[in-house]
Design an enzyme around this catalytic site. Structure first.
Site, mmCIF file in Angstrom:
data_model
loop_
_atom_site.group_PDB
_atom_site.id
_atom_site.type_symbol
_atom_site.label_atom_id
_atom_site.label_comp_id
_atom_site.label_asym_id
_atom_site.label_seq_id
_atom_site.Cartn_x
_atom_site.Cartn_y
_atom_site.Cartn_z
ATOM 1 N N ASN A 9 22.179 29.276 46.790
ATOM 2 C CA ASN A 9 22.293 30.681 46.389
ATOM 3 C C ASN A 9 22.389 30.727 44.871
ATOM 4 O OD1 ASN A 9 22.966 33.360 45.968
ATOM 5 N ND2 ASN A 9 25.084 33.125 46.674
ATOM 6 N N LYS A 11 22.516 33.323 42.978
ATOM 7 C CA LYS A 11 23.256 34.498 42.483
ATOM 8 C C LYS A 11 22.467 35.165 41.362
ATOM 9 C CE LYS A 11 27.419 31.958 43.633
ATOM 10 N NZ LYS A 11 28.794 32.193 43.946
ATOM 11 N N HIS A 97 27.222 38.428 51.819
ATOM 12 C CA HIS A 97 27.895 37.443 50.948
ATOM 13 C C HIS A 97 29.212 38.047 50.458
ATOM 14 C CE1 HIS A 97 28.758 34.849 47.527
ATOM 15 N NE2 HIS A 97 28.015 33.949 48.119
ATOM 16 N N GLU A 99 30.608 38.085 47.683
ATOM 17 C CA GLU A 99 30.524 38.819 46.406
ATOM 18 C C GLU A 99 30.010 40.234 46.640
ATOM 19 O OE1 GLU A 99 28.312 35.869 44.240
ATOM 20 O OE2 GLU A 99 30.066 34.569 44.257
ATOM 21 N N GLU A 169 31.936 30.764 54.784
ATOM 22 C CA GLU A 169 32.287 30.578 53.379
ATOM 23 C C GLU A 169 33.687 31.125 53.123
ATOM 24 O OE1 GLU A 169 28.481 30.154 50.852
ATOM 25 O OE2 GLU A 169 29.003 32.261 50.902
ATOM 26 N N GLY A 175 33.121 29.241 44.333
ATOM 27 C CA GLY A 175 33.127 29.235 42.871
ATOM 28 C C GLY A 175 34.462 28.830 42.276
ATOM 29 N N SER A 213 32.099 25.691 47.090
ATOM 30 C CA SER A 213 32.281 24.542 46.196
ATOM 31 C C SER A 213 31.708 23.236 46.761
ATOM 32 C CB SER A 213 33.757 24.385 45.812
ATOM 33 O OG SER A 213 34.190 25.513 45.074
#
Ligand code: PEP
Length: 259
Positions: A9, A11, A97, A99, A169, A175, A213
């Site tokens: 991904n 981003k 996702h 985010e 996730e 991250g 990660s």
């Protein structure tokens, strides 16, 4: 023997030129290793929208997906991209996702509509789910996963549910440099597989990726777990070298399971 999806991904990173350069370099690396088992390992990247068409067809070994889309075919939705615009450009779409859920207030109701739209238009949805640190520490991980799956997959037939890829996730691992241990990931994946078994009638058919990660150093241990069918990689998918080590690790595991 099991097959893998190794997904990246990107981003909001990479210009069109950087995306083309990445795909070209990665394709060369995969080709240089001799026969790449692309029938058993799917390499997939989610570039930004602007790069999707320019990278289309650049590599026979690397598939692409969109990082999001809107569920309507067309209309007055300024700034959005529709499934019709992505048709014949990508195979996959990333949906829900964390985010998008956290920063852009994506609701489970919208996620469910996006999953249905993706299936209608022939895309493979990669549905992201996962708990916050507070939920994990309060012992609510499984309840959160169960709730997200119930809402996001609501109304799907067993056949439709079987076409979805799930990316587990944990939000505290995205991250942050802090990955779930292989055992924590395996435990969550086994739970997800149990729920998907109830929905699809077939525990083997659904592919479940771990994300959070993932790096070259921890990828082998994560990919070795029974219920992990691959990884969704953020930061480490931006560098050809790091991403290709993760792919090589999946090839190594595949070869050792064949032997
Ligand atoms: C992600 O963006 O889905 C992700 C898992 O990011 P990272 O690998 O950087 O934690």
């Amino acid at each position: 023997m099991k097959d893998y999806i190794i997904a990246g991904n990107w981003k909001m990173f990479k210009t069109v030129e950087e995306s083309i350069s990445f795909i070209t370099q990665l394709d060369e690396k995969l080709g240089a290793a001799g026969h790449f088992p692309d029938d058993l390992i799917e390499v997939l990247v989610f570039p930004p929208f602007t790069s999707l068409y320019p990278v289309k067809g650049l590599s026979p070994r690397i598939k692409t997906g969109a990082q999001d889309f809107y569920f309507e075919d067309q209309g007055a939705y300024t700034g959005e991209i529709s499934p019709l615009m992505l048709k014949n450009v990508v195979d996959y779409v990333l949906i829900g996702h964390s985010e998008r859920r956290q920063l852009f207030h994506e609701s489970d109701e919208n996620i469910n509509k996006k999953i249905k739209a993706a299936l209608v238009h022939g895309f493979i949805p990669v549905l992201c789910i996962g708990e916050t640190l507070e939920e994990r520490e309060a012992g609510k991980t499984f309840a959160r996963i169960e709730e997200q799956l119930a809402k996001d997959l609501c109304g799907l037939t067993p056949g439709e549910a079987a076409r979805i890829v799930i990316a587990y996730e944990p939000i505290w691992a995205i991250g942050t440099g802090r990955n779930a241990s292989p055992e924590q990931a395996q435990e969550a994946h086994a739970f997800i597989r149990k729920i998907l078994h109830e929905k699809t009638g077939n525990p083997e058919i659904v592919r479940i990726l771990y994300g959070g990660s993932v790096k070259p150093e921890n990828s082998l241990a994560i990919l070795s777990q029974n219920d992990i069918n691959g990884v969704l990689v953020g930061g480490a998918s931006l560098k050809v070298d790091a991403f290709s080590v993760i792919i090589e690790n999946s090839v190594q595991l595949l070869n050792s399971s064949i032997r």
